[in-house]
Design a protein around this motif. Structure first.
Motif, PDB file in Angstrom:
ATOM      1  N   VAL A  32       0.834  -1.206   0.000  1.00 39.51           N
ATOM      2  CA  VAL A  32       0.000   0.000   0.000  1.00 39.51           C
ATOM      3  C   VAL A  32       0.868   1.255   0.000  1.00 39.51           C
ATOM      4  CG1 VAL A  32      -1.709   1.296   1.324  1.00 39.51           C
ATOM      5  CG2 VAL A  32      -1.921  -1.169   1.097  1.00 39.51           C
ATOM      6  N   LYS A  33       1.999   1.170   0.681  1.00 39.71           N
ATOM      7  CA  LYS A  33       2.924   2.307   0.752  1.00 39.71           C
ATOM      8  C   LYS A  33       4.319   1.835   0.344  1.00 39.71           C
ATOM      9  CE  LYS A  33       0.495   5.708   2.588  1.00 39.71           C
ATOM     10  NZ  LYS A  33      -0.533   5.385   3.544  1.00 39.71           N
ATOM     11  N   LEU A  34       5.108   2.762  -0.158  1.00 38.86           N
ATOM     12  CA  LEU A  34       6.449   2.408  -0.640  1.00 38.86           C
ATOM     13  C   LEU A  34       7.392   1.984   0.482  1.00 38.86           C
ATOM     14  CD1 LEU A  34       7.372   4.934  -3.451  1.00 38.86           C
ATOM     15  CD2 LEU A  34       7.694   2.473  -3.516  1.00 38.86           C
ATOM     16  N   LEU A 172      -9.642   2.584  -4.429  1.00 43.62           N
ATOM     17  CA  LEU A 172      -9.565   1.234  -4.992  1.00 43.62           C
ATOM     18  C   LEU A 172      -8.125   0.731  -5.011  1.00 43.62           C
ATOM     19  CD1 LEU A 172     -11.193  -1.024  -6.333  1.00 43.62           C
ATOM     20  CD2 LEU A 172     -10.744   0.056  -8.530  1.00 43.62           C
ATOM     21  N   MET A 173      -7.185   1.663  -5.213  1.00 45.27           N
ATOM     22  CA  MET A 173      -5.772   1.264  -5.273  1.00 45.27           C
ATOM     23  C   MET A 173      -5.290   0.702  -3.946  1.00 45.27           C
ATOM     24  SD  MET A 173      -4.794   1.920  -8.307  1.00 45.27           S
ATOM     25  CE  MET A 173      -3.032   2.042  -8.484  1.00 45.27           C
ATOM     26  N   LEU A 174      -5.966   1.067  -2.858  1.00 37.57           N
ATOM     27  CA  LEU A 174      -5.514   0.631  -1.543  1.00 37.57           C
ATOM     28  C   LEU A 174      -5.974  -0.789  -1.207  1.00 37.57           C
ATOM     29  CD1 LEU A 174      -6.231   3.923   0.405  1.00 37.57           C
ATOM     30  CD2 LEU A 174      -4.052   3.176  -0.524  1.00 37.57           C
ATOM     31  N   PHE A 175      -6.917  -1.305  -1.979  1.00 37.70           N
ATOM     32  CA  PHE A 175      -7.427  -2.641  -1.675  1.00 37.70           C
ATOM     33  C   PHE A 175      -6.524  -3.725  -2.263  1.00 37.70           C
ATOM     34  CE2 PHE A 175     -11.342  -0.105  -1.391  1.00 37.70           C
ATOM     35  CZ  PHE A 175     -11.657  -0.415  -0.087  1.00 37.70           C
ATOM     36  N   PRO A 176      -6.402  -4.853  -1.554  1.00 35.26           N
ATOM     37  CA  PRO A 176      -5.519  -5.921  -2.028  1.00 35.26           C
ATOM     38  C   PRO A 176      -5.766  -6.354  -3.485  1.00 35.26           C
ATOM     39  CG  PRO A 176      -6.213  -6.390   0.191  1.00 35.26           C
ATOM     40  CD  PRO A 176      -6.965  -5.167  -0.245  1.00 35.26           C
TER      41      PRO A 176
ATOM     42  N   ALA B 154      -5.408  -2.568  15.488  1.00 35.05           N
ATOM     43  CA  ALA B 154      -4.551  -3.722  15.254  1.00 35.05           C
ATOM     44  C   ALA B 154      -4.703  -4.217  13.824  1.00 35.05           C
ATOM     45  CB  ALA B 154      -4.907  -4.833  16.232  1.00 35.05           C
ATOM     46  N   GLY B 155      -5.924  -4.222  13.302  1.00 34.85           N
ATOM     47  CA  GLY B 155      -6.072  -4.805  11.967  1.00 34.85           C
ATOM     48  C   GLY B 155      -7.333  -4.393  11.233  1.00 34.85           C
ATOM     49  N   GLU B 156      -7.697  -3.119  11.326  1.00 35.39           N
ATOM     50  CA  GLU B 156      -8.885  -2.672  10.586  1.00 35.39           C
ATOM     51  C   GLU B 156      -8.545  -2.588   9.091  1.00 35.39           C
ATOM     52  OE1 GLU B 156     -11.884  -2.361  12.389  1.00 35.39           O
ATOM     53  OE2 GLU B 156     -10.445  -3.295  13.720  1.00 35.39           O
ATOM     54  N   THR B 157      -9.592  -2.594   8.260  1.00 38.48           N
ATOM     55  CA  THR B 157      -9.384  -2.617   6.811  1.00 38.48           C
ATOM     56  C   THR B 157      -8.751  -1.312   6.326  1.00 38.48           C
ATOM     57  OG1 THR B 157     -11.493  -3.754   6.823  1.00 38.48           O
ATOM     58  CG2 THR B 157     -10.532  -3.255   4.677  1.00 38.48           C
ATOM     59  N   PRO B 158      -7.611  -1.401   5.617  1.00 38.67           N
ATOM     60  CA  PRO B 158      -7.018  -0.178   5.090  1.00 38.67           C
ATOM     61  C   PRO B 158      -7.989   0.542   4.153  1.00 38.67           C
ATOM     62  CG  PRO B 158      -5.530  -2.036   4.824  1.00 38.67           C
ATOM     63  CD  PRO B 158      -6.838  -2.593   5.265  1.00 38.67           C
ATOM     64  N   GLY B 159      -8.062   1.838   4.289  1.00 35.83           N
ATOM     65  CA  GLY B 159      -8.944   2.619   3.412  1.00 35.83           C
ATOM     66  C   GLY B 159     -10.354   2.715   3.955  1.00 35.83           C
ATOM     67  N   LEU B 160     -10.742   1.819   4.884  1.00 31.25           N
ATOM     68  CA  LEU B 160     -12.093   1.876   5.462  1.00 31.25           C
ATOM     69  C   LEU B 160     -11.963   2.105   6.973  1.00 31.25           C
ATOM     70  CD1 LEU B 160     -13.669  -1.062   3.429  1.00 31.25           C
ATOM     71  CD2 LEU B 160     -13.854   1.370   2.979  1.00 31.25           C
ATOM     72  N   GLY B 161     -12.051   1.041   7.755  1.00 35.53           N
ATOM     73  CA  GLY B 161     -11.959   1.202   9.206  1.00 35.53           C
ATOM     74  C   GLY B 161     -10.639   1.816   9.647  1.00 35.53           C
ATOM     75  N   ALA B 162      -9.563   1.484   8.915  1.00 33.98           N
ATOM     76  CA  ALA B 162      -8.243   1.978   9.308  1.00 33.98           C
ATOM     77  C   ALA B 162      -8.140   3.491   9.179  1.00 33.98           C
ATOM     78  CB  ALA B 162      -7.158   1.304   8.460  1.00 33.98           C
ATOM     79  N   GLU B 163      -9.115   4.103   8.536  1.00 30.38           N
ATOM     80  CA  GLU B 163      -9.118   5.567   8.406  1.00 30.38           C
ATOM     81  C   GLU B 163      -9.196   6.259   9.767  1.00 30.38           C
ATOM     82  OE1 GLU B 163      -9.119   7.587   5.224  1.00 30.38           O
ATOM     83  OE2 GLU B 163      -8.063   5.704   4.987  1.00 30.38           O
ATOM     84  N   ILE B 164      -9.580   5.530  10.822  1.00 29.26           N
ATOM     85  CA  ILE B 164      -9.644   6.161  12.145  1.00 29.26           C
ATOM     86  C   ILE B 164      -8.283   6.683  12.598  1.00 29.26           C
ATOM     87  CG2 ILE B 164     -11.665   4.897  13.009  1.00 29.26           C
ATOM     88  CD1 ILE B 164      -9.680   3.166  14.631  1.00 29.26           C
TER      89      ILE B 164
END
Lengths: 200, 267
Positions: A32-34, A172-176, B154-164
């Motif tokens: 997700v990040k470099l 969308l780019m952030l999703f696996p 610890a492990g929220e979804t990046p881009g969704l929950g992890a936005e906190i």
């Protein structure tokens, strides 16, 4: 000559990720990040190079019946070393990588190289082979992370790049799955250049 | 001399030697790096607390008063007492224990320009795992408000929950009023957008995490309710007193180790 071929081959023509399709799981998770992608790539390179070196040194005295167990112990030890050092000196990155550092143990590239190369070759050749395979993996990881961070967050290594042009981040780019699609595109480009890799 | 590498004796000897070497190596490494790792964790806690105060550049050790809230009363912890200080940070690092703690709760106080802010640790559950952080509270115009919040997961979804963890979401909590007119806890991340002075926009696609944040805030802050009530009353009284008399002299605390904060403010 052989040595330099050993080194360049895994970087492009026989890249572990895009040709052998190994190590995909972590490639999805840490790109997700470099910064974490780069650190992950270097960690795998370290583990791969030194596990190859150590196993090659041990290969003549190794009881073949417990070969895999010994490999796992060596790889796991190196991974723990990496994990501990990251926690001490790169705490932020180690938090971002979380469980994936530990999961280097299960990375098929590492064990694949030990089993396929280090057990039958001299230490120095094995070290170079491990180094090259690790770097081949790191290169793809960084490439994928470059696109994901640039278009997903508008930044590179955390610095604003696209945001100043009024770019709206593409979540969308952030999703696996997007990592899978980008790797797919890289494979596509790679195979159209290297025609001998195309399946008939 | 040929050794049978597949004999049981050889294999067992080989394994034992290997395990001893590897074990010694890793134990040495872990012992050697432990102080540095602990320092990182401690530093992260301090930086998070300062971020919650909105004073990310200030030095925690110099400006923050550490304390515990027991039975609704604030008790200062003497910072030169390393054991008590360590006990607080150990508790902050142990989320399970911190979540279960009912009394003698850790609290941090920061004073600037005569106004005090208090940071409370918060812990809860998100969608996939633990969420935690620090919330900073202060009293303005007789109302208890959030001044800042820092959250991690610890492990929220990046881009969704992890936005906190992003400044965007955390910044939205600033100046939200904790309790409504009926005195009920009212701060929450509201689906569909904030409707009043208590609510914050929820994260689209992160509903479960936002529910977790709501529960975390309510449960964690409610534990401090009696202290916060006294504090609000004390500050309100203090303001009235200040309006009546032009000068309010502050008296030195009677006992360094046991000064009860809200009562001190009533002079």
């Amino acid at each position: 000559m052989k040595l330099s071929k050993n080194f360049t081959n895994p970087l492009a023509a026989n890249n572990p990720v895009i040709v052998q399709i190994l190590g995909i799981c972590s490639a999805l998770a840490v790109t997700v990040k470099l910064e974490p992608a780069l650190v992950m790539g270097l960690s795998v390179t370290f583990v791969c190079a030194f596990s190859n070196l150590i196993m090659s040194l041990l290969r003549n005295g190794l009881p073949s019946r417990i070969r895999i167990i010994v490999q796992l112990v060596v790889i796991a030890t190196l991974v723990i070393v990496v994990d501990q050092v990251l926690r001490a000196y790169m705490y932020d990155v180690s938090k971002q990588l979380s469980v994936y550092v530990g999961l280097i143990i299960t990375n098929c590239i590492v064990m694949g190289r030990v089993e396929a190369f280090a057990l039958g070759n001299k230490p120095w050749d094995s070290f170079v082979d491990g180094l090259a395979n690790g770097l081949g993996y790191a290169f793809i990881l960084v490439l994928v992370a470059f696109f994901r961070e640039l278009f997903g967050s508008g930044t590179l290594f955390g610095f604003d790049v696209l945001a100043r042009f009024g770019y709206t981040n593409n979540a969308l780019m952030l999703f696996p799955p997007m990592a899978l699609i980008i790797i797919g595109c890289i494979i596509w480009v790679h195979r159209s250049i290297n025609k001998d890799l195309q399946e008939k | 001399m040929a050794i049978n590498k597949n004999s049981n004796v050889y294999i067992i000897t080989y394994t034992v030697v290997m395990v001893v070497i590897v074990g010694a190596l890793l134990a040495t490494l872990a012992t050697w790096l432990k102080p540095k790792q602990d320092a990182n964790v401690l530093n992260e806690q301090k930086v998070s607390i300062m971020k919650a105060f909105g004073e990310a550049d200030a030095n925690f050790d110099e400006v923050v008063t550490m304390g515990r809230v027991a039975g609704g009363k604030f008790t200062t912890i003497d910072k030169s007492n390393a054991q008590d200080v360590q006990a607080v940070f150990d508790l902050l690092g142990n989320r399970k224990e911190l979540g279960e703690a009912k009394d003698n709760l850790p609290i941090f106080k920061f004073e600037k320009d005569g106004a005090s802010k208090y940071v409370l640790p918060i812990v809860g559950k998100g969608l996939w795992g633990d969420i935690w952080g620090y919330v900073s509270l202060y009293v303005v115009d007789g109302k208890l408000k959030i001044s800042g919040i820092v959250m991690d997961h610890a492990g929220e979804t990046p881009g969704l929950g992890a936005e906190i963890t992003t400044p965007g979401v955390q910044g939205a909590f600033a100046d939200k009023v904790l309790y409504d007119a009926k005195g009920e806890f009212a701060v929450r991340m509201q689906k569909g957008g904030a409707q009043n002075e208590h609510q914050v926009d929820a994260i689209t696609g992160g509903t479960k995490t936002c529910d977790g944040v709501n529960d975390m805030l309510e449960i964690s802050i409610t534990k401090y309710k009696s202290f916060l009530d006294t504090l609000t009353a004390a500050v309100a009284e203090d303001t009235t007193a200040a309006e009546d008399a032009a000068t309010v002299e502050e008296q030195p605390a009677a006992e360094e180790n046991n000064n009860v904060e809200p009562e001190n403010k009533e002079e």
